[in-house]
Design a protein around this motif. Sequence first.
Motif, mmCIF file in Angstrom:
data_model
loop_
_atom_site.group_PDB
_atom_site.id
_atom_site.type_symbol
_atom_site.label_atom_id
_atom_site.label_comp_id
_atom_site.label_asym_id
_atom_site.label_seq_id
_atom_site.Cartn_x
_atom_site.Cartn_y
_atom_site.Cartn_z
ATOM 1 N N LEU A 121 20.444 -3.874 -2.598
ATOM 2 C CA LEU A 121 20.660 -5.107 -1.856
ATOM 3 C C LEU A 121 20.534 -4.849 0.058
ATOM 4 O O LEU A 121 21.374 -5.488 0.638
ATOM 5 C CB LEU A 121 21.237 -6.215 -2.257
ATOM 6 N N ALA A 122 21.194 -3.517 0.014
ATOM 7 C CA ALA A 122 21.523 -2.933 1.434
ATOM 8 C C ALA A 122 20.248 -3.009 1.945
ATOM 9 O O ALA A 122 19.468 -2.419 1.872
ATOM 10 C CB ALA A 122 22.254 -1.363 1.400
ATOM 11 N N SER A 140 1.216 -1.179 -0.144
ATOM 12 C CA SER A 140 -0.238 0.122 0.055
ATOM 13 C C SER A 140 1.023 1.045 0.422
ATOM 14 O O SER A 140 1.936 1.574 0.694
ATOM 15 C CB SER A 140 -1.147 0.415 0.890
ATOM 16 N N GLY A 141 0.132 1.948 -1.166
ATOM 17 C CA GLY A 141 1.757 3.722 -0.595
ATOM 18 C C GLY A 141 2.239 3.363 -2.430
ATOM 19 O O GLY A 141 1.995 2.542 -3.268
ATOM 20 N N HIS A 142 3.329 3.880 -2.619
ATOM 21 C CA HIS A 142 3.714 4.286 -4.133
ATOM 22 C C HIS A 142 5.171 4.174 -3.484
ATOM 23 O O HIS A 142 5.523 5.546 -3.795
ATOM 24 C CB HIS A 142 2.851 5.416 -4.474
ATOM 25 N N PRO A 143 6.045 3.076 -3.307
ATOM 26 C CA PRO A 143 7.242 3.077 -3.368
ATOM 27 C C PRO A 143 8.307 3.241 -4.118
ATOM 28 O O PRO A 143 7.336 2.639 -5.187
ATOM 29 C CB PRO A 143 7.544 2.190 -2.457
ATOM 30 N N TYR A 144 9.213 3.880 -4.467
ATOM 31 C CA TYR A 144 9.779 3.625 -5.802
ATOM 32 C C TYR A 144 10.201 2.584 -5.867
ATOM 33 O O TYR A 144 10.757 1.565 -7.038
ATOM 34 C CB TYR A 144 10.343 5.470 -6.082
ATOM 35 N N TYR A 145 11.320 2.003 -5.317
ATOM 36 C CA TYR A 145 12.063 1.271 -4.690
ATOM 37 C C TYR A 145 11.392 -0.547 -3.622
ATOM 38 O O TYR A 145 10.981 0.250 -2.438
ATOM 39 C CB TYR A 145 12.703 1.143 -4.710
ATOM 40 N N MET A 146 11.484 -1.691 -4.513
ATOM 41 C CA MET A 146 11.040 -2.724 -3.701
ATOM 42 C C MET A 146 12.154 -3.604 -3.303
ATOM 43 O O MET A 146 12.642 -3.697 -4.889
ATOM 44 C CB MET A 146 9.568 -3.421 -3.840
ATOM 45 N N ALA A 147 11.720 -4.696 -2.411
ATOM 46 C CA ALA A 147 12.990 -5.576 -2.134
ATOM 47 C C ALA A 147 12.542 -7.162 -1.415
ATOM 48 O O ALA A 147 11.381 -6.970 -0.316
ATOM 49 C CB ALA A 147 14.588 -4.591 -2.476
ATOM 50 N N TRP A 148 13.027 -7.728 -1.962
ATOM 51 C CA TRP A 148 12.756 -9.416 -0.660
ATOM 52 C C TRP A 148 14.384 -9.290 -0.544
ATOM 53 O O TRP A 148 15.545 -9.200 -0.701
ATOM 54 C CB TRP A 148 13.012 -10.292 -1.377
ATOM 55 N N PHE A 149 14.181 -9.244 1.232
ATOM 56 C CA PHE A 149 15.796 -9.749 2.340
ATOM 57 C C PHE A 149 15.491 -10.817 3.107
ATOM 58 O O PHE A 149 13.678 -11.455 2.803
ATOM 59 C CB PHE A 149 15.969 -8.284 3.214
ATOM 60 N N GLY A 154 20.160 -8.778 1.236
ATOM 61 C CA GLY A 154 18.848 -8.700 0.052
ATOM 62 C C GLY A 154 19.597 -9.811 -1.183
ATOM 63 O O GLY A 154 20.283 -10.206 -1.103
ATOM 64 N N VAL A 155 18.468 -9.990 -1.425
ATOM 65 C CA VAL A 155 17.987 -10.985 -2.359
ATOM 66 C C VAL A 155 17.761 -10.526 -3.494
ATOM 67 O O VAL A 155 18.378 -11.258 -4.665
ATOM 68 C CB VAL A 155 16.966 -11.893 -2.048
#
Length: 121
Positions: free
Chosen positions: A103-104, A25-34, A44-45
């Motif tokens: 990935l940090a 929810s919301g509008h982030p620019y970056y998303m990741a899986w850790f 970071g994966v």
Amino acid sequence: QVQLVESGGGAVQAGGSLSLSCAVSGHPYYMAWFRQGPRKEREGVAGLRTDGRITYADSVRGRFTISLDYEQNILYLQMNSLKPEDTGMYYCAAAVRWSLVPLAPQSYNYWGQGTQVTVSS
């Protein structure tokens, strides 16, 4: 404000596959899986920027795929050829910055609650 809710995960034998989802929810620019394994630091994966830029850790490249459903705002992680060393708690993360180290962990200020992945040999 960004909120993240993971689902998926579970237990699988080595060589198997699992898929994780993260409702954003919301509008982030970056998303990741850790992920964080037993007695290990969070690592970071895979990371994805909303323009399609993708980064993978060497340990998962060719086996894991990160993707984003732009309409439903769901981040996915498809994990194939799983290994016991992939075991850990997997977290979805997001940031509202356009430029960061993908990935940090310190790049991200929004985190989900985590979902467990266990791979047995």
